[in-house]
Design a protein around this motif. Structure first.
Motif, short mmCIF file in Angstrom:
data_model
loop_
_atom_site.label_atom_id
_atom_site.label_comp_id
_atom_site.label_asym_id
_atom_site.label_seq_id
_atom_site.Cartn_x
_atom_site.Cartn_y
_atom_site.Cartn_z
N LEU A 10 -8.51 6.14 114.54
CA LEU A 10 -9.80 6.60 114.63
C LEU A 10 -9.95 8.00 114.79
N SER A 11 -8.99 8.67 115.48
CA SER A 11 -9.11 9.97 115.83
C SER A 11 -8.99 10.68 114.39
N LEU A 12 -8.14 10.11 113.62
CA LEU A 12 -8.00 10.66 112.09
C LEU A 12 -9.25 10.58 111.36
N SER A 13 -9.79 9.53 111.52
CA SER A 13 -11.13 9.32 110.84
C SER A 13 -12.14 10.11 111.43
N ARG A 14 -12.01 10.81 112.32
CA ARG A 14 -13.05 11.65 112.95
C ARG A 14 -12.84 13.20 112.85
N THR A 15 -11.76 13.63 112.50
CA THR A 15 -11.27 14.99 112.56
C THR A 15 -10.91 15.37 111.10
N ASP A 16 -10.88 16.70 110.89
CA ASP A 16 -10.71 17.08 109.60
C ASP A 16 -9.15 17.38 109.59
N GLY A 17 -8.35 16.95 108.71
CA GLY A 17 -6.93 17.20 108.52
C GLY A 17 -6.45 18.52 108.68
N THR B 37 -7.72 21.57 109.90
CA THR B 37 -8.32 22.21 111.07
C THR B 37 -8.30 21.80 112.34
N GLY B 38 -8.21 20.10 112.37
CA GLY B 38 -8.24 19.55 113.51
C GLY B 38 -9.46 19.51 114.22
N LEU B 39 -10.52 19.89 113.68
CA LEU B 39 -11.93 20.13 114.24
C LEU B 39 -12.61 18.68 113.77
N TYR B 40 -13.60 18.20 114.37
CA TYR B 40 -14.38 17.15 113.84
C TYR B 40 -14.64 17.26 112.19
N ASN B 41 -14.81 16.08 111.82
CA ASN B 41 -15.34 16.22 110.26
C ASN B 41 -16.83 16.09 110.22
N HIS B 42 -17.29 16.07 108.82
CA HIS B 42 -18.71 16.20 108.61
C HIS B 42 -19.26 14.87 109.13
N ALA B 43 -18.63 13.74 108.79
CA ALA B 43 -19.08 12.43 108.98
C ALA B 43 -19.41 12.18 110.64
N TYR B 44 -18.44 12.46 111.39
CA TYR B 44 -18.41 12.42 112.78
C TYR B 44 -19.23 13.41 113.56
#
Length: 509
Positions: free
Chosen positions: A343-350, A352-359
């Motif tokens: 779930l964390s991987l699906s929410r973060t940018d691979g 930078t480690g920041l949240y991604n666009h979708a989350y």
């Protein structure tokens, strides 16, 4: 599985272990420990009952001695002859010829009787059989107040090596016509003390002067053997009273010597060594008392052994339950940790480690709904790197990736815990700023732009310098609330305007 998730799993195991420890500690302190105290108290009561029972049996032995003395003095024919002698009706030789054989028969009839001496009312020795009786004993028995059989305990009586009794003689009219001095073997008393004593549980007979009269012979090397009990004195002379040694000397003594020293200390001061349990039972109608000296460790050993078995069993069962719990939880916890990681991987940018666009879209919905509910201000900060394509073309995409990662770390140091940041696009970033007024949002954006402009990014040994164009979209929490799309669109228009106006600037939407 990352370190964070592994630590969370270990925390679960620690909680289960602490719960097990708390359970067994509660069982011990609130269940087992009171039970131990109760069992020890009950066990000690059994010791007191045993001492009382032994005192009753010893009392019976001493009463038997008194009965022997009373029987010797109660022979009617002898008393009549003695009364006739005192009246002058017969001479002394006739009294002796008649009475002495009868006393000799009484002496032979009982092995415990060692000597009988008959005296007149003035203490004059009339006749006797058996051992010679010291004159000092005769003087001790001349007390006119003596009305019944009495055991002597003076220094002369102690040196006889046996028990000495005085038995008054009375005529039928009640007039005192003399007394008997009797020496009776103390073998039965010593034998009783010996038989009732064990290496860890000793009996002693103590006089009213707090002196040890009888001590078990089989427990010490300096005591005489049993066949010498009738001729040698097992009294205070054999176990002389003395001051107890210091603690170091007491520790170096043999267990029996330690018990004897502890008894002397108890008799002298009333306090006892904690290694021994001492119980004293006075004999009925007597200054003597029976004392039990018990090794506390060995006395409580059966209880302690059972408690140790119970405690070990409980601890073992708790350990088994803990291990079974760990084994049962391990796959569940591992599965949950993997799901959380995914779930964390699906929410973060691979990268930078920041949240991604979708989350970030979900977070904007959440924060906008909260701002609407509580009518609080909300700001979106949208920014991207100026001339990022040129940087990639000049230094390569790896350089661009390094800049993105370094920029993400820098931004994380500048935002608050309540702020949210995401990599919104290729080189585009979005920050949610709740609870900030327009001026505060502007100040934050300017500080962010300035810090990035002054920062020195590196690709290997190559220093890189970048600037940011920033657009702000703000809702004051009071007017008609915008939709998420309207708020993002406003920030995007402000960002575009910053680029049109020369980049490296902040524009309020």
């Amino acid at each position: 599985m990352n370190i964070k998730h592994r630590g969370q799993i270990y925390n679960i195991y620690v909680v289960v272990g602490l719960s097990s420890l708390l359970l067994i500690s509660s069982f011990y302190f609130f269940g087992l420990r009171p039970l131990i105290e109760y069992l020890r108290a009950t066990h000690t009561q059994s010791l007191e009952l045993a001492v009382q029972n032994s005192a009753g049996r010893l009392q019976g032995i001493l009463r038997h001695h008194e009965d022997l003395a009373r029987q010797a003095a109660s022979r009617t024919a002898i008393r009549l002859k003695q009364a006739a002698y005192l009246r002058g009706e017969i001479n002394r030789e006739a009294l002796v010829d008649f009475s002495q054989p009868k006393l000799a028969d009484a002496l032979r009839a009982n092995d415990l009787m060692l000597a009988i001496t008959r005296h007149g009312p003035d203490g004059d020795r009339l006749f006797g059989v058996g051992r010679p009786v010291p004159v000092a004993l005769t003087a001790a028995c001349m007390d006119d107040a003596l009305e019944q059989v009495q055991r002597l305990s003076n220094e002369v009586a102690k040196r006889t090596g046996a028990l000495v009794y005085c038995s008054p003689l009375f005529e039928s009219s009640g007039e005192r016509i003399g007394f008997d001095t009797l020496i009776i073997s103390d073998q039965a008393v010593q034998q009783f003390i010996d038989e009732q004593s064990r290496p860890a549980s000793l009996l002693a007979l103590v006089s009213g002067e707090r002196q040890i009269k009888y001590w078990p012979r089989q427990t010490t090397t300096d005591q005489p053997p049993a066949d010498q009990a009738a001729t040698e004195q097992p009294t205070t002379d054999q176990v002389p009273a003395e001051e107890p040694p210091n603690d170091q000397a007491l520790t170096e003594q043999a267990p029996t010597d330690q018990a004897q020293t502890a008894l002397r200390q108890f008799l002298a001061s009333g306090s006892s060594d904690p290694r021994f349990i001492i119980r004293q039972q006075p004999l009925e109608g007597d200054l003597w008392s029976l004392v039990s000296i018990v090794d506390a460790e060995q006395f409580y050993a059966p209880i302690d052994q059972q408690i140790q078995v119970l405690l070990a069993t409980t601890a073992g069962a708790t350990l088994v339950v803990y291990l079974l719990t760990v084994l049962a939880l391990r796959p569940i916890v591992s599965t949950l940790a993997r799901e959380e990681h995914l779930l964390s991987l699906s929410r973060t940018d691979g990268l930078t480690g920041l949240y991604n666009h979708a989350y970030m879209q979900e977070l904007i919905d959440t924060e906008l709904e909260r701002a609407r509910r509580y009518q609080r201000p909300l700001t979106l900060v949208l920014f991207d790197i100026d001339h990022f394509k040129a940087l990639n073309d000049q230094h390569g995409h790896q350089a661009g990736d390094q800049v993105l990662m370094q920029l993400a770390k820098l931004c994380q140091t500048l935002i608050r815990d309540s702020d949210r940041i995401a990599r919104y696009g290729g080189e585009e970033f979005l920050i949610i700023l709740p609870e900030l007024e327009p001026e505060q949002s502007q100040q934050f954006a300017e500080r962010l732009r300035h810090e990035i402009e002054q920062a020195r990014f590196r690709f290997g040994e190559t220093p890189l310098r970048i600037t940011m164009s920033i657009g702000l979209a703000h809702w004051n929490g009071q007017d008609t609330p915008p939709t998420k799309i309207e708020l993002i669109r406003a920030a995007d228009r402000a960002l575009y305007k910053s680029k049109e106006q020369g980049r490296n600037r902040v524009t309020q939407g």
